[in-house]
Design a protein around this motif. Structure first.
Motif, PDB file in Angstrom:
ATOM      1  N   THR A   1      -5.306  -2.649   0.099  1.00  5.76           N
ATOM      2  CA  THR A   1      -4.700  -1.876  -1.120  1.00  5.76           C
ATOM      3  C   THR A   1      -5.769  -0.299  -1.509  1.00  5.76           C
TER       4      THR A   1
ATOM      5  N   GLY B   1       2.326   8.723   2.076  1.00  8.94           N
ATOM      6  CA  GLY B   1       2.193   7.921   0.784  1.00  8.94           C
ATOM      7  C   GLY B   1       2.983   6.942   0.219  1.00  8.94           C
TER       8      GLY B   1
ATOM      9  N   PHE C   1      -1.815   3.521  -0.701  1.00  8.41           N
ATOM     10  CA  PHE C   1      -2.507   3.532   0.572  1.00  8.41           C
ATOM     11  C   PHE C   1      -3.149   2.290   1.003  1.00  8.41           C
TER      12      PHE C   1
ATOM     13  N   ALA D   1      -6.576   5.896   5.383  1.00 13.54           N
ATOM     14  CA  ALA D   1      -5.311   6.035   5.495  1.00 13.54           C
ATOM     15  C   ALA D   1      -4.620   7.582   4.284  1.00 13.54           C
ATOM     16  N   TYR D   2      -5.452   7.254   3.391  1.00 10.30           N
ATOM     17  CA  TYR D   2      -5.657   8.575   2.288  1.00 10.30           C
ATOM     18  C   TYR D   2      -6.030   9.596   2.761  1.00 10.30           C
TER      19      TYR D   2
ATOM     20  N   TYR E   1      -3.485  10.944   5.247  1.00 11.55           N
ATOM     21  CA  TYR E   1      -2.269  11.782   4.240  1.00 11.55           C
ATOM     22  C   TYR E   1      -2.498  13.086   3.681  1.00 11.55           C
TER      23      TYR E   1
END
Length: 104
Positions: A2, A35, A57, A62-63, A66
């Motif tokens: 994470t 998010g 995230f 993934a960020y 997003y």
């Protein structure tokens, strides 16, 4: 792993209400775009011009996904445009954090 994005905003203290409305808008936009919003935090005591946001995230990838969704989201674009027009954000910094895990 994470990753949490901590956004530190320097805001115009005379436009605190405008920034708070901007932050409140993100409460629905950010989760809709992927998010995990931990929250927006307004100044309370002491410094009157620093606010924070924390969004988690699954990864930096993934960020990035997003951020791409956020830029094309109509509500996100409108919120960015409001901040730009009203100029209540003087600066912002992003720091990416990972949690400290217990020793094995």
């Amino acid at each position: 792993m994470t990753v949490t994005c901590c956004i530190r905003y320097v805001i115009d203290p005379f436009q605190r209400d405008a920034f708070e409305a901007y932050a409140r808008n993100w409460l629905t936009i950010i989760p809709a775009c992927g998010g995990d919003l931990l929250g927006y935090f307004m100044p309370h005591e002491g410094t009157n011009n620093v606010a924070l946001a924390m969004i988690s995230f699954e990864s930096l990838a993934a960020y990035e996904a997003y951020r791409a969704r956020l830029k094309t989201d109509p509500a996100g674009s409108a919120n960015f445009a409001t901040a730009s027009a009203k100029r209540f954000i003087l600066s912002e910094e992003r720091t990416f954090l990972t949690p400290v895990e217990p020793a094995a």
